[in-house]
Each structure stands twice: as C-alpha cells, then as structure tokens.
Design a protein around this motif. Structure first.
Motif, PDB file in Angstrom:
ATOM      1  N   ILE A  34       0.823  -1.205   0.000  1.00 62.28           N
ATOM      2  CA  ILE A  34       0.000   0.000   0.000  1.00 62.28           C
ATOM      3  C   ILE A  34       0.863   1.263   0.000  1.00 62.28           C
ATOM      4  O   ILE A  34       0.381   2.337  -0.271  1.00 62.28           O
ATOM      5  CB  ILE A  34      -0.990   0.054   1.187  1.00 62.28           C
ATOM      6  N   MET A  35       2.123   1.106   0.264  1.00 60.52           N
ATOM      7  CA  MET A  35       3.031   2.247   0.298  1.00 60.52           C
ATOM      8  C   MET A  35       3.588   2.463  -1.114  1.00 60.52           C
ATOM      9  O   MET A  35       3.860   1.508  -1.838  1.00 60.52           O
ATOM     10  CB  MET A  35       4.172   1.935   1.279  1.00 60.52           C
ATOM     11  N   THR A  36       3.774   3.720  -1.485  1.00 58.28           N
ATOM     12  CA  THR A  36       4.367   3.988  -2.789  1.00 58.28           C
ATOM     13  C   THR A  36       5.861   3.700  -2.750  1.00 58.28           C
ATOM     14  O   THR A  36       6.483   3.697  -1.681  1.00 58.28           O
ATOM     15  CB  THR A  36       4.160   5.458  -3.204  1.00 58.28           C
ATOM     16  N   LEU A  37       6.428   3.475  -3.908  1.00 63.36           N
ATOM     17  CA  LEU A  37       7.863   3.215  -4.002  1.00 63.36           C
ATOM     18  C   LEU A  37       8.661   4.407  -3.467  1.00 63.36           C
ATOM     19  O   LEU A  37       9.653   4.237  -2.754  1.00 63.36           O
ATOM     20  CB  LEU A  37       8.255   2.922  -5.458  1.00 63.36           C
ATOM     21  N   LYS A  38       8.202   5.607  -3.773  1.00 61.27           N
ATOM     22  CA  LYS A  38       8.894   6.822  -3.317  1.00 61.27           C
ATOM     23  C   LYS A  38       8.933   6.874  -1.786  1.00 61.27           C
ATOM     24  O   LYS A  38       9.966   7.166  -1.193  1.00 61.27           O
ATOM     25  CB  LYS A  38       8.194   8.062  -3.873  1.00 61.27           C
ATOM     26  N   THR A  39       7.818   6.579  -1.143  1.00 61.13           N
ATOM     27  CA  THR A  39       7.751   6.594   0.320  1.00 61.13           C
ATOM     28  C   THR A  39       8.639   5.507   0.910  1.00 61.13           C
ATOM     29  O   THR A  39       9.351   5.738   1.885  1.00 61.13           O
ATOM     30  CB  THR A  39       6.298   6.418   0.798  1.00 61.13           C
ATOM     31  N   ALA A  40       8.620   4.329   0.305  1.00 59.83           N
ATOM     32  CA  ALA A  40       9.459   3.230   0.785  1.00 59.83           C
ATOM     33  C   ALA A  40      10.934   3.604   0.697  1.00 59.83           C
ATOM     34  O   ALA A  40      11.712   3.337   1.613  1.00 59.83           O
ATOM     35  CB  ALA A  40       9.179   1.962  -0.016  1.00 59.83           C
ATOM     36  N   MET A  41      11.323   4.251  -0.387  1.00 57.57           N
ATOM     37  CA  MET A  41      12.714   4.671  -0.554  1.00 57.57           C
ATOM     38  C   MET A  41      13.098   5.733   0.472  1.00 57.57           C
ATOM     39  O   MET A  41      14.212   5.741   0.996  1.00 57.57           O
ATOM     40  CB  MET A  41      12.943   5.163  -1.979  1.00 57.57           C
ATOM     41  N   GLN A  42      12.161   6.635   0.786  1.00 55.91           N
ATOM     42  CA  GLN A  42      12.427   7.655   1.802  1.00 55.91           C
ATOM     43  C   GLN A  42      12.634   7.011   3.172  1.00 55.91           C
ATOM     44  O   GLN A  42      13.522   7.404   3.921  1.00 55.91           O
ATOM     45  CB  GLN A  42      11.287   8.670   1.849  1.00 55.91           C
ATOM     46  N   LEU A  43      11.799   6.023   3.488  1.00 52.71           N
ATOM     47  CA  LEU A  43      11.937   5.334   4.769  1.00 52.71           C
ATOM     48  C   LEU A  43      13.250   4.558   4.828  1.00 52.71           C
ATOM     49  O   LEU A  43      13.924   4.541   5.855  1.00 52.71           O
ATOM     50  CB  LEU A  43      10.756   4.409   5.020  1.00 52.71           C
ATOM     51  N   GLN A  44      13.631   3.922   3.726  1.00 53.64           N
ATOM     52  CA  GLN A  44      14.898   3.204   3.681  1.00 53.64           C
ATOM     53  C   GLN A  44      16.074   4.166   3.870  1.00 53.64           C
ATOM     54  O   GLN A  44      17.051   3.843   4.538  1.00 53.64           O
ATOM     55  CB  GLN A  44      15.049   2.436   2.374  1.00 53.64           C
ATOM     56  N   SER A  45      15.947   5.349   3.314  1.00 57.41           N
ATOM     57  CA  SER A  45      16.974   6.375   3.471  1.00 57.41           C
ATOM     58  C   SER A  45      17.077   6.816   4.933  1.00 57.41           C
ATOM     59  O   SER A  45      18.181   7.000   5.466  1.00 57.41           O
ATOM     60  CB  SER A  45      16.648   7.574   2.578  1.00 57.41           C
ATOM     61  N   GLU A  46      15.935   6.964   5.592  1.00 52.19           N
ATOM     62  CA  GLU A  46      15.937   7.346   7.004  1.00 52.19           C
ATOM     63  C   GLU A  46      16.530   6.241   7.875  1.00 52.19           C
ATOM     64  O   GLU A  46      17.278   6.517   8.818  1.00 52.19           O
ATOM     65  CB  GLU A  46      14.517   7.691   7.467  1.00 52.19           C
ATOM     66  N   VAL A  47      16.233   4.984   7.560  1.00 50.96           N
ATOM     67  CA  VAL A  47      16.818   3.858   8.292  1.00 50.96           C
ATOM     68  C   VAL A  47      18.337   3.894   8.144  1.00 50.96           C
ATOM     69  O   VAL A  47      19.074   3.745   9.126  1.00 50.96           O
ATOM     70  CB  VAL A  47      16.250   2.505   7.796  1.00 50.96           C
ATOM     71  N   ALA A  48      18.817   4.112   6.931  1.00 50.10           N
ATOM     72  CA  ALA A  48      20.262   4.161   6.690  1.00 50.10           C
ATOM     73  C   ALA A  48      20.904   5.312   7.459  1.00 50.10           C
ATOM     74  O   ALA A  48      21.991   5.159   8.033  1.00 50.10           O
ATOM     75  CB  ALA A  48      20.535   4.308   5.197  1.00 50.10           C
ATOM     76  N   TYR A  49      20.240   6.462   7.496  1.00 49.51           N
ATOM     77  CA  TYR A  49      20.763   7.616   8.226  1.00 49.51           C
ATOM     78  C   TYR A  49      20.839   7.318   9.725  1.00 49.51           C
ATOM     79  O   TYR A  49      21.844   7.604  10.376  1.00 49.51           O
ATOM     80  CB  TYR A  49      19.884   8.842   7.959  1.00 49.51           C
ATOM     81  N   CYS A  50      19.787   6.699  10.263  1.00 53.98           N
ATOM     82  CA  CYS A  50      19.775   6.351  11.686  1.00 53.98           C
ATOM     83  C   CYS A  50      20.872   5.333  12.012  1.00 53.98           C
ATOM     84  O   CYS A  50      21.533   5.440  13.055  1.00 53.98           O
ATOM     85  CB  CYS A  50      18.410   5.781  12.091  1.00 53.98           C
ATOM     86  N   LYS A  51      21.075   4.362  11.135  1.00 57.82           N
ATOM     87  CA  LYS A  51      22.129   3.375  11.356  1.00 57.82           C
ATOM     88  C   LYS A  51      23.506   4.033  11.335  1.00 57.82           C
ATOM     89  O   LYS A  51      24.382   3.685  12.137  1.00 57.82           O
ATOM     90  CB  LYS A  51      22.048   2.259  10.314  1.00 57.82           C
ATOM     91  N   ALA A  52      23.701   4.992  10.438  1.00 57.58           N
ATOM     92  CA  ALA A  52      24.971   5.717  10.389  1.00 57.58           C
ATOM     93  C   ALA A  52      25.185   6.524  11.666  1.00 57.58           C
ATOM     94  O   ALA A  52      26.302   6.584  12.189  1.00 57.58           O
ATOM     95  CB  ALA A  52      25.005   6.633   9.165  1.00 57.58           C
TER      96      ALA A  52
END
Length: 77
Positions: A34-52
């Motif tokens: 139900i999530m758009t690809l753009k939103t999923a990519m934004q969330l993945q980017s935020e996960v990567a930032y938090c991990k860094a």
C-alpha cells in the motif's frame, strides 16, 4: 526526514526508530503493497541515516562531564 530531530535522539531512541521504520516498511511495502515506491525509498533512506548515526554515536557532553574532564586534565590524572 528531519535530520535535526534524528541527530538529537539518544542511542535507545535511534534503535527504536530503526525498529519502527523497518516494521512499517515490512507491513506496508513488503506485505500489503500500500506504500508507494517513493515513500518506501524515503523510509529506507531514514533507516540508513539512523544506522549511520548509531555507528558514529557520540553522546553530548553535559556540564558535569565537562567539569570532571577539565579537573582530570588539571590534576594530571
């Protein structure tokens, strides 16, 4: 993604944020689509930032810590 907000989270809060984002991605992208690809990519980017942030985590030094560090330098301890 609000980097200023994320930069001020504690280690535990970052862990919780990563957990929550991964759960949201799993539920809304991988399982239900139900999530758009753009939103999923934004969330993945935020996960990567938090991990860094977690990998390079340096808690802010409070006034008491600064005083003790200063006294150790003066006393040569």
């Amino acid at each position: 993604m609000n980097k200023e907000y994320l930069d001020n989270l504690s280690k535990d809060q970052l862990d919780t944020r990563i957990y929550d984002l991964n759960n949201e991605l799993n539920q809304e992208w991988h399982l239900e689509r139900i999530m758009t690809l753009k939103t999923a990519m934004q969330l993945q980017s935020e996960v990567a930032y938090c991990k860094a942030l977690l990998e390079n985590f340096k808690p802010e030094e409070n006034q008491s810590d600064r005083f003790h560090r200063h006294m150790e330098n003066i006393n040569g301890e």
